[in-house]
Design an enzyme around this catalytic site. Structure first.
Site, PDB file in Angstrom:
ATOM      1  N   ASP A 169       0.846  -1.205   0.000  1.00 54.69           N
ATOM      2  CA  ASP A 169       0.000   0.000   0.000  1.00 54.69           C
ATOM      3  C   ASP A 169       0.880   1.254   0.000  1.00 54.69           C
ATOM      4  OD1 ASP A 169       0.964  -0.389   2.603  1.00 54.69           O
ATOM      5  OD2 ASP A 169      -0.837   0.436   3.559  1.00 54.69           O
TER       6      ASP A 169
ATOM      7  N   ASP B 147       6.755   1.183   1.818  1.00 50.30           N
ATOM      8  CA  ASP B 147       6.442   0.212   0.765  1.00 50.30           C
ATOM      9  C   ASP B 147       7.218   0.556  -0.504  1.00 50.30           C
ATOM     10  OD1 ASP B 147       3.557  -1.093   1.775  1.00 50.30           O
ATOM     11  OD2 ASP B 147       3.821   1.002   2.331  1.00 50.30           O
TER      12      ASP B 147
ATOM     13  N   ASN C  86      -2.479   2.745   3.512  1.00 54.13           N
ATOM     14  CA  ASN C  86      -1.961   4.089   3.764  1.00 54.13           C
ATOM     15  C   ASN C  86      -2.810   5.152   3.072  1.00 54.13           C
ATOM     16  OD1 ASN C  86       0.252   3.415   5.400  1.00 54.13           O
ATOM     17  ND2 ASN C  86       1.440   2.798   3.604  1.00 54.13           N
TER      18      ASN C  86
ATOM     19  N   THR D 185       2.894  -6.025   2.818  1.00 54.76           N
ATOM     20  CA  THR D 185       3.360  -4.924   3.673  1.00 54.76           C
ATOM     21  C   THR D 185       2.263  -3.881   3.870  1.00 54.76           C
ATOM     22  OG1 THR D 185       4.294  -3.767   1.772  1.00 54.76           O
ATOM     23  CG2 THR D 185       5.786  -5.213   3.009  1.00 54.76           C
TER      24      THR D 185
ATOM     25  N   PHE E  47      -0.812  -0.541  12.593  1.00 50.42           N
ATOM     26  CA  PHE E  47      -1.708  -0.074  11.526  1.00 50.42           C
ATOM     27  C   PHE E  47      -2.161  -1.190  10.579  1.00 50.42           C
ATOM     28  CE2 PHE E  47      -2.307   1.596   7.212  1.00 50.42           C
ATOM     29  CZ  PHE E  47      -3.364   2.467   7.424  1.00 50.42           C
ATOM     30  N   ASN E  48      -1.240  -1.944   9.998  1.00 55.17           N
ATOM     31  CA  ASN E  48      -1.627  -2.932   8.966  1.00 55.17           C
ATOM     32  C   ASN E  48      -2.606  -3.960   9.530  1.00 55.17           C
ATOM     33  OD1 ASN E  48       0.023  -1.768   7.047  1.00 55.17           O
ATOM     34  ND2 ASN E  48       1.729  -3.187   7.369  1.00 55.17           N
TER      35      ASN E  48
ATOM     36  N   HIS F  61       9.776   0.736   7.939  1.00 55.55           N
ATOM     37  CA  HIS F  61       9.294  -0.607   8.304  1.00 55.55           C
ATOM     38  C   HIS F  61       9.407  -1.673   7.210  1.00 55.55           C
ATOM     39  CE1 HIS F  61       7.142   1.444  11.615  1.00 55.55           C
ATOM     40  NE2 HIS F  61       6.792   2.332  10.708  1.00 55.55           N
ATOM     41  N   ASP F  62       8.712  -1.424   6.089  1.00 63.56           N
ATOM     42  CA  ASP F  62       8.379  -2.527   5.174  1.00 63.56           C
ATOM     43  C   ASP F  62       9.572  -3.241   4.528  1.00 63.56           C
ATOM     44  OD1 ASP F  62       5.732  -2.086   5.741  1.00 63.56           O
ATOM     45  OD2 ASP F  62       5.345  -0.863   3.963  1.00 63.56           O
TER      46      ASP F  62
HETATM   47  C1  BDR Z   1       2.967   0.040   8.548  1.00 62.03           C
HETATM   48  O1  BDR Z   1       1.870   0.904   8.330  1.00 62.03           O
HETATM   49  C2  BDR Z   1       2.093   1.697   7.182  1.00 62.03           C
HETATM   50  O2  BDR Z   1       1.854   3.040   7.455  1.00 62.03           O
HETATM   51  C3  BDR Z   1       3.493   1.437   6.734  1.00 62.03           C
HETATM   52  O3  BDR Z   1       3.565   1.440   5.321  1.00 62.03           O
HETATM   53  C4  BDR Z   1       3.835   0.100   7.310  1.00 62.03           C
HETATM   54  O4  BDR Z   1       3.466  -0.942   6.430  1.00 62.03           O
HETATM   55  C5  BDR Z   1       3.639   0.450   9.828  1.00 62.03           C
HETATM   56  O5  BDR Z   1       2.753   0.366  10.890  1.00 62.03           O
HETATM   57 CA    CA Z   2       2.880  -0.507   4.125  1.00 58.19          CA
END
Ligand code: BDR
Ligand code: CA
Length: 330
Positions: A10, A15, A39, A138, A179-180, A253-254
């Site tokens: 996303d 990403d 996102n 991701t 979040f994910n 992160h991703d």
């Molecule tokens: C995750 O949430 C998204 O905002 C980022 O792309 C990452 O995958 C981090 O919590």
């Molecule tokens: Ca992501």
């Protein structure tokens, strides 16, 4: 042999860097990119995937749009997006229409959107590829759960699922939830329970890879249009992470997912039982990671723990160098 991979994402700043890493590194064979709402809306995340491919000269990798929202409507309605972190476009920072981000993306990218939807592209790719494929989600896990529900027999064609999501500690969107996973907890529950080997890189691991000023300086020194774009992305990402979370440097992160595929020694893993909280009043979307084995449940996932951040950033900088066509400095 390179690892055959489908990115389900996303984009999203982090990403976007994962797309670069997967496309650049010879030990990864990037077969397809599928997108999901997360996102930003799925229309925007799909456009952003195409923009990044255009910017990095990534051609011939099909990009298909997937779910516009979670499997089940959210209890309190409304679509969860991460606009405060990734901006109104989902990939704010560069001026995509004109200015320094352009040269790549003035308006419509020439990299096309595949006419198939994400579910069909996932299915076709799994069936046609001669070897089992690694899925790398991701974003919210809606597309992957939909695939598992629609085509349960295709689990034979999936080597493993290596995802960014959850946390072995606390959350970032609620105190408990990342979040994910919070975007679609039911989908995450299906993925963690599907029987395919799952490797999870949660916030406890990804918060160790920060885009420090040294990293930005290394990218800047590459001096290519792509490296400038990457610096603009990270500069924006740093500003929102500072504003929203008070972080002095933002966690990317991703790309820990693909970095792990390239070099498994970069992140230590522990096997643990992981469950997704579906009903908690305050904890919906939390990943409950039984690090001490107190539940007696058998492990169903590998969980990323300690990260070699320097090794991670070497991979990212090299990917941007290779794709941007910068010379290899000794
Ligand atoms: C995750 O949430 C998204 O905002 C980022 O792309 C990452 O995958 C981090 O919590
Ligand atoms: Ca992501």
């Amino acid at each position: 042999m390179p690892v055959p991979v489908i990115l389900d994402c996303d984009p999203g700043h982090d990403d976007a860097f994962n797309i670069l890493l997967a496309a650049a590194h010879p030990s990864v064979d990037l077969l397809a990119i599928t997108t999901v709402a997360g996102n930003q809306s799925v229309d925007k995340t799909t456009l952003n995937a195409r923009r990044m491919c255009e910017a990095a000269g990534i051609r011939g990798v099909p990009i298909a749009a997937g779910a516009a929202g979670p499997l089940h409507a959210r209890p309190h309605g409304g679509q969860l997006i991460a606009e405060k972190i990734h901006g109104g476009s989902g990939l704010d920072g560069p001026s995509w229409e004109s200015g320094p981000g352009a040269g790549f993306g003035d308006g419509e990218p020439t990299v096309p959107q595949d006419p198939r939807d994400a579910l069909t592209l996932l299915r076709d790719t799994l069936i046609r590829h001669p070897a089992p494929v690694t899925l790398v989600p991701t974003g919210p896990l809606t597309n992957i759960a939909t695939l598992l529900l629609a085509h349960p027999r295709l689990t034979d064609r999936i080597e493993r699922i290596v995802l960014m999501g959850g946390s072995a500690e606390r959350g970032n969107t609620t105190p408990a939830a990342e979040f994910n996973i919070l975007c679609d907890p039911e989908a995450a529950d299906i993925v963690f329970g599907c029987g395919v080997p799952v490797t999870m890189f949660g916030l406890n691991a990804t918060h160790q890879v920060r885009a420090t000023p040294e990293v930005i300086a290394r990218l800047t020194a590459l001096g290519t249009p792509l490296s400038r774009l990457c610096v603009e992305l990270l500069t924006y990402f740093a500003s929102t992470y500072r504003e929203v979370y008070g972080f002095d440097t933002p966690p990317l992160h991703d790309p820990l997912t693909v970095a792990h595929l390239i070099d498994p020694s970069l992140v230590s893993l522990v096997r643990a039982a992981v469950r997704v909280e579906l009903t908690g009043t305050w904890t919906r979307g939390a990943t409950v990671v039984d690090l001490d084995g107190v539940t007696g449940l058998p492990p169903n996932a590998e969980v990323g723990m300690d990260v070699d951040a320097a090794g991670f950033w070497d991979l990212i900088v090299e990917a941007v160098r290779v794709l941007g066509g910068a010379p290899n400095t000794p």
